[in-house]
Design an enzyme around this catalytic site. Sequence first.
Site, PDB file in Angstrom:
ATOM      1  N   ARG A  30       7.826   5.547  16.155  1.00 55.29           N
ATOM      2  CA  ARG A  30       8.361   6.597  15.295  1.00 55.29           C
ATOM      3  C   ARG A  30       8.485   6.040  13.886  1.00 55.29           C
ATOM      4  NH1 ARG A  30       9.638  10.452  18.767  1.00 55.29           N
ATOM      5  NH2 ARG A  30       9.952  11.843  17.033  1.00 55.29           N
ATOM      6  N   ASP A  60       0.035  16.643   4.040  1.00 59.40           N
ATOM      7  CA  ASP A  60       0.852  16.080   5.120  1.00 59.40           C
ATOM      8  C   ASP A  60       0.038  16.214   6.403  1.00 59.40           C
ATOM      9  OD1 ASP A  60       2.571  15.592   7.200  1.00 59.40           O
ATOM     10  OD2 ASP A  60       4.205  16.837   6.437  1.00 59.40           O
ATOM     11  N   GLU A  83      14.993  -5.831   2.256  1.00 61.90           N
ATOM     12  CA  GLU A  83      14.859  -4.836   1.174  1.00 61.90           C
ATOM     13  C   GLU A  83      13.849  -5.305   0.135  1.00 61.90           C
ATOM     14  OE1 GLU A  83      18.675  -3.896  -0.470  1.00 61.90           O
ATOM     15  OE2 GLU A  83      19.280  -2.786   1.312  1.00 61.90           O
ATOM     16  N   LYS A  90       2.634  10.544  16.281  1.00 62.45           N
ATOM     17  CA  LYS A  90       2.052  11.698  16.976  1.00 62.45           C
ATOM     18  C   LYS A  90       0.661  11.278  17.482  1.00 62.45           C
ATOM     19  CE  LYS A  90       4.335  14.834  13.674  1.00 62.45           C
ATOM     20  NZ  LYS A  90       5.722  14.952  14.057  1.00 62.45           N
ATOM     21  N   THR A 108       3.324  11.059   9.782  1.00 63.05           N
ATOM     22  CA  THR A 108       4.134  10.335  10.749  1.00 63.05           C
ATOM     23  C   THR A 108       3.187   9.355  11.443  1.00 63.05           C
ATOM     24  OG1 THR A 108       3.655  12.091  12.318  1.00 63.05           O
ATOM     25  CG2 THR A 108       5.803  12.178  11.241  1.00 63.05           C
TER      26      THR A 108
END
Length: 414
Positions: free
Chosen positions: A232, A197, A53, A226, A223
């Site tokens: 992912r 985006d 973290e 893709k 993302t």
Amino acid sequence: MSYLRHSDPAIAALIEQESRRQATVLRMIPSENYASPSVMEATGSCLTNKYSEGYPHRRYYQGQEFIDGIEDIALERATALFGAEHANVQPYSGSPANMAVYLGLLKPHDRVMGMDLSAGGHLTHGAKVSFSGKFYEVRQYGLNPSTGLVDYEAARALAREFQPRLIFTGASSYPRTIDFSMFRQIADEVGAYLVADISHISGLCLSGDHPHPLPHADVVTTTTHKLLRGPRGGMILCRAELGAKIDKAVFPGLQGGPHNHVTAAIAVALGEAARPEFNEYCHQVVKNARALAQGLLDQGFKLVTGGTDNHLVLIDAAAQGLTGKGLAQALEQAGIVANANKVPFDPRTADDPSGVRLGTPALTTRGMGQAQMAQVAGFIGQVARELDDPAALARVRAQVAEFCAAFPAPGVMV
Ligand SMILES: Cc1ncc(COP(=O)(O)O)c(C=O)c1O
């Protein structure tokens, strides 16, 4: 999978079957791809065991000497590749990346404008069923009914009337170029943040096949799985002065420990995307989409906007008296995997829409070119003509499997 086969044969068998499926079908969902074996190795590594973290050199847990190095490299590569001042590579995926932007830049119930889902926008751009439509006041822009293109003038008029604090641009099923500079002008007129985006088109923005969102957008989200061909995950790029707000929104605002195995795989994918071969790949994705569009037109299909500028095409199946779902299901029986999708101004529902969305990123990764796209369009035409004949679909399935065998799928066990 020598361990898994022994310890959990049920899961191992399903992974092997999925692997075989990925090798023997035509994967044409535009948001899917084949990550390289190197990306897969990083994703499957021991980094999944580590909590970290915080951010590099400012962690809440000890034992970070190697993890920090990995995230540093991912951040350096992200900022260099996209020409951004600041990057955050921790979002768990595209939706959390967008959520972090809302959390970082807005207060609950602030006004937001995004592209309507049925026009090709994403759920997180203000759809009612998403957090974005529930926790913020949203008005959505869409397409010009006569051209099927983004209606910039209507978006401008809406912005002037609604005075949003933030405007989202970018799409999930829009086959044409988005004019980020036009959205910059609109955002400037009303003093709004502009967020681009580019999840679907990030590779094309790097290769020059689509205009780059920077310097127009204040924030860019994407993302990583893709066109970018990574694991992912999600990524946020922004101007330096917004960096602290974005970082705080991702952690501790929204997420806990970063997925270090994914961070490493993102770094690997960004390294791959920096090579000239990646630009060649993106150019070929677009050439293939154009060839696919032409092939489909030759087969008598109607396409939304009549063609494509990017990696995807949208068939309006209703024009042939079919439903999108019916066509997508028949295509699957024939070994061609796509998704049913709304077309602009679709009278049908999202569950049973009029269109089918097809993309070329995964097929291009397998080495297919324009000639193969004409053949693929031929298979799709055959399916549409023989939709109700299971034997005919099985025949296409066999042809597709044979066709696929000549184009090995990277990183996939057969
Ligand atoms: C434009 C756009 N943004 C965000 C997302 C969300 O990404 P994820 O499914 O990784 O949450 C998608 C996914 O398809 C997308 O198309």
